[in-house]
Scaffold this active site. Structure first.
Site, PDB file in Angstrom:
ATOM      1  N   ASP A 126       0.663  -3.769   0.571  1.00 20.05           N
ATOM      2  CA  ASP A 126       1.972  -3.317   0.103  1.00 20.05           C
ATOM      3  C   ASP A 126       2.356  -1.981   0.727  1.00 20.05           C
ATOM      4  OD1 ASP A 126       0.061  -1.891  -1.254  1.00 20.05           O
ATOM      5  OD2 ASP A 126       0.889  -2.209  -3.247  1.00 20.05           O
ATOM      6  N   GLY A 127       1.402  -1.035   0.762  1.00 16.74           N
ATOM      7  CA  GLY A 127       1.707   0.254   1.363  1.00 16.74           C
ATOM      8  C   GLY A 127       1.952   0.155   2.858  1.00 16.74           C
ATOM      9  N   SER A 178       9.518   3.787  -1.148  1.00 15.61           N
ATOM     10  CA  SER A 178      10.458   4.321  -2.134  1.00 15.61           C
ATOM     11  C   SER A 178       9.708   5.006  -3.254  1.00 15.61           C
ATOM     12  CB  SER A 178      11.334   3.197  -2.713  1.00 15.61           C
ATOM     13  OG  SER A 178      10.533   2.289  -3.474  1.00 15.61           O
ATOM     14  N   LEU A 183       4.213  -7.751  -3.358  1.00 17.37           N
ATOM     15  CA  LEU A 183       2.772  -7.709  -3.076  1.00 17.37           C
ATOM     16  C   LEU A 183       2.032  -6.896  -4.125  1.00 17.37           C
ATOM     17  CD1 LEU A 183       2.714  -7.188   0.802  1.00 17.37           C
ATOM     18  CD2 LEU A 183       2.174  -9.273  -0.465  1.00 17.37           C
ATOM     19  N   ASP A 187      -2.087  -0.179 -10.325  1.00 15.15           N
ATOM     20  CA  ASP A 187      -3.495   0.139 -10.049  1.00 15.15           C
ATOM     21  C   ASP A 187      -4.247   0.485 -11.327  1.00 15.15           C
ATOM     22  OD1 ASP A 187      -3.220  -0.303  -7.365  1.00 15.15           O
ATOM     23  OD2 ASP A 187      -3.127   1.815  -6.798  1.00 15.15           O
TER      24      ASP A 187
END
EC number: 2.7.8.-
Length: 210
Positions: free
Chosen positions: A69-70, A80, A31, A91
C-alpha cells in the site's frame, strides 16, 4: 531496526507488482484494509488453535504484502494524510490480533504454572506496547517533534513473535515462545522510553535554544 533496513529491499522488489495492481484500479487504501482483514482473520483462526506453522507462514506473507500500500501510494502520487492515518490504525488492529491470539493460546493450551502465567502476561504487555510505541511517535509529531528512534519497530516485533511461534510449531519447547514474547514486551517498553527521551531533549532544546 529491521523495518528501517528492509524498506529499501521491499521497494526494489515490490514497486512493479504494486504498480501493476494500480493499473487494475486497486487503490492503496483498498490494499491497507484488505491486508488488515487477512491478518486479523489468519491470526484469530490459526494461532489460538495452535497452528504454529501455517499461522506464522500466512501472516509472514501478509506482512510482506503489507508494504504494497505504501509503495503504491508513493509510486502513483496518491499518498495522503488519510491514507497514513488509515494504515496506522489498521496496523494496530493487526498487531493486537496477532499478540492477543498468542495470549489466548497460552491461556487456553499451556499447562497451569509459572510458564503459562509469564507467557500470558508477556503477550498482554506486548499488546499494550504495540499501541503505545506508535502512539508515542504520533503524539511527538503532533507537537512538532520527531520520535522515530527505538530498538523495536513494528516489523521487529512481529518477526520475533512469529519466529518464536514458528519454532514452537516445529517442535521447540513452549518456553521459546515465552522468551520471544518477553523480548517483544521489553524491547517495546525500551523503545517507548527512547522515544520519550528523544522528545524530551527536543522540547528542552526548543525552549532553551542557547
Amino acid at each position: 531496526m529491521l523495518g528501517n533496513h528492509g524498506r529499501g529491499l521491499t521497494k526494489a522488489l515490490f514497486t512493479r507488482p504494486a504498480l501493476a495492481l494500480g493499473r487494475l484500479g486497486v487503490t492503496p487504501n483498498m490494499l491497507t484494509v484488505t491486508g488488515t482483514v487477512l491478518s486479523v482473520t489468519a491470526a484469530v483462526t490459526l494461532l489460538p488453535q495452535g497452528h504454529f506453522v501455517a499461522g506464522p507462514l500466512v501472516l509472514l506473507v501478509v506482512l510482506v504484502a503489507d508494504s504494497f500500500d505504501g509503495i503504491l501510494a508513493r509510486a502513483t502520487g496518491k499518498s495522503s494524510v488519510f491514507g497514513a492515518f488509515l494504515d496506522s490504525t489498521m496496523d494496530r488492529l493487526a498487531d493486537g490480533a496477532v499478540l492477543g491470539s498468542l495470549a489466548a493460546w497460552a491461556a487456553l493450551s499451556m499447562p497451569t504454572g509459572v510458564l503459562r502465567t509469564v507467557t500470558v502476561a508477556a503477550a498482554l504487555v506486548a499488546v499494550v506496547m504495540a499501541a503505545t510505541v506508535p502512539y508515542a511517535r504520533a503524539r511527538a509529531e503532533s507537537i512538532g517533534a520527531t520520535a522515530s528512534v527505538g530498538i523495536a519497530e513494528r516489523t521487529d516485533r512481529l518477526l520475533v513473535a512469529l519466529g518464536a511461534t514458528f519454532l514452537v510449531g516445529l517442535g521447540a519447547p513452549q518456553w521459546v515462545l515465552t522468551i520471544g514474547l518477553l523480548y517483544v514486551a521489553i524491547a517495546s517498553f525500551i523503545t517507548v522510553i527512547q522515544r520519550v527521551r528523544a522528545v524530551s531533549q527536543q522540547v528542552r532544546q526548543a525552549d532553551d535554544p542557547a
